[in-house]
Design a protein around this motif. Structure first.
Motif, short mmCIF file in Angstrom:
data_model
loop_
_atom_site.label_atom_id
_atom_site.label_comp_id
_atom_site.label_asym_id
_atom_site.label_seq_id
_atom_site.Cartn_x
_atom_site.Cartn_y
_atom_site.Cartn_z
N VAL A 62 0.84 -1.20 0.00
CA VAL A 62 0.00 0.00 0.00
C VAL A 62 0.88 1.25 0.00
N THR A 63 0.62 2.16 -0.93
CA THR A 63 1.37 3.43 -0.97
C THR A 63 0.44 4.64 -1.01
N LEU A 83 0.83 8.20 0.49
CA LEU A 83 1.18 8.27 1.90
C LEU A 83 2.69 8.56 2.06
N PRO A 84 3.10 9.15 3.19
CA PRO A 84 4.52 9.47 3.39
C PRO A 84 5.45 8.27 3.21
N VAL A 85 5.14 7.15 3.85
CA VAL A 85 5.97 5.95 3.68
C VAL A 85 5.84 5.45 2.24
N GLY A 86 4.66 5.64 1.66
CA GLY A 86 4.43 5.21 0.29
C GLY A 86 5.36 5.89 -0.70
N ARG A 87 5.72 7.15 -0.43
CA ARG A 87 6.63 7.87 -1.33
C ARG A 87 7.99 7.18 -1.40
N VAL A 88 8.46 6.73 -0.25
CA VAL A 88 9.75 6.03 -0.20
C VAL A 88 9.63 4.68 -0.91
N LEU A 89 8.56 3.97 -0.65
CA LEU A 89 8.37 2.66 -1.28
C LEU A 89 8.26 2.78 -2.79
N LYS A 91 9.48 5.31 -4.67
CA LYS A 91 10.75 5.82 -5.21
C LYS A 91 11.76 4.69 -5.38
N THR A 92 11.79 3.79 -4.41
CA THR A 92 12.74 2.68 -4.44
C THR A 92 12.19 1.46 -5.17
N LYS A 93 10.91 1.51 -5.54
CA LYS A 93 10.22 0.39 -6.20
C LYS A 93 10.00 -0.80 -5.27
N ILE A 94 10.20 -0.60 -3.97
CA ILE A 94 9.94 -1.68 -3.01
C ILE A 94 8.46 -2.04 -3.02
N ASN A 95 7.60 -1.08 -3.34
CA ASN A 95 6.16 -1.35 -3.38
C ASN A 95 5.79 -2.43 -4.39
N GLU A 96 6.68 -2.68 -5.37
CA GLU A 96 6.42 -3.67 -6.41
C GLU A 96 6.80 -5.09 -5.98
N LEU A 97 7.55 -5.24 -4.90
CA LEU A 97 8.09 -6.54 -4.54
C LEU A 97 7.05 -7.64 -4.29
#
Length: 235
Positions: A62-63, A83-89, A91-97
């Protein structure tokens, strides 16, 4: 089933299992961060277009706010729904993992066209709509994902409303790239995309990507020129 398809599926299983094992600390920490922040939700599921246009549920961290889809599916730069944490996820593409599990379950491949929602697929030029996913498993990375890794910046550079820019400036180029992959996919092309994706993650910027495909047989020259023009606006 061709030899290439069989080997690619075996490779997808092995690579996804290996990546899940190696990246399990990142997956766990990301999940805990999301549980402790934002709306306290971890996984996001959404219907996407898959191979031969069959829908499937894609998994992501979730971002964005849970009601974000009411404002559309296109995410602009500095989108207030993120979301704030979502921006980091993001940017790093961790949200795709979490899509590694989609690969393991056979919904996706490591390399293939980016899985989109149906409304976004309908933005492809008409001659490309029925080509991109024909006999093509959508991928965690691919031509569209590779060239448009900084899509938010490219959308902002057009100076247009995001949905208009996405339809008029992004989708014709992305569609041509995905169609090229469909016609030229193979072990060499897949390995090249994976290596360039790793390079792009470690060394942000698109110059090596452009140069490596510039002389590829049948590569869409007009769209490559349009992409360079679009990219120049972000510099």
């Amino acid at each position: 089933m061709t030899f290439y398809v069989c080997i690619k599926r075996v490779g997808d299983i092995l690579l996804s299992l290996t990546a899940i094992f190696i990246l399990s600390p990142v997956l766990l920490v990301s999940a805990l961060l999301l549980l402790c922040t934002g709306e306290h939700l971890v996984l996001y599921r959404q219907r996407r277009v898959g191979k031969n246009y069959r829908p499937f549920n894609i998994y992501k961290f979730v971002t964005m706010r849970s009601d974000s889809e009411k404002s559309g599916t296109i995410t602009a730069k500095n989108d207030p729904r993120v979301l704030p944490v979502g921006r980091v996820l993001r940017k790093t593409k961790i949200n795709e993992l979490p899509q590694l599990f989609n690969i393991l379950f056979g919904h996706m491949s490591v390399v293939g066209p980016r899985p989109l929602v149906r409304s976004e697929v309908d933005m492809y030029p008409e001659d490309l709509r029925q080509i991109v996913y024909a006999d093509n498993q959508p991928g965690l990375t691919g031509m569209g994902s590779l060239f448009f890794r900084n899509e938010d910046d490219l959308l902002a550079a057009t100076g247009k409303e995001p949905a208009t820019a996405y339809r008029e400036d992004i989708m014709p180029i992305k569609g041509a790239l995905e169609a090229w992959y469909r016609d030229h996919k193979g072990f060499v092309v897949d390995c090249k995309i994976v290596v360039l994706t790793a390079w792009a993650v470690l060394h942000p910027g698109s110059a090596p990507v452009i140069e490596s495909f510039r002389n590829a047989p049948g590569f869409p020259e007009k769209e490559l020129t349009d992409y360079r023009t679009l990219l120049a606006r972000t510099e």
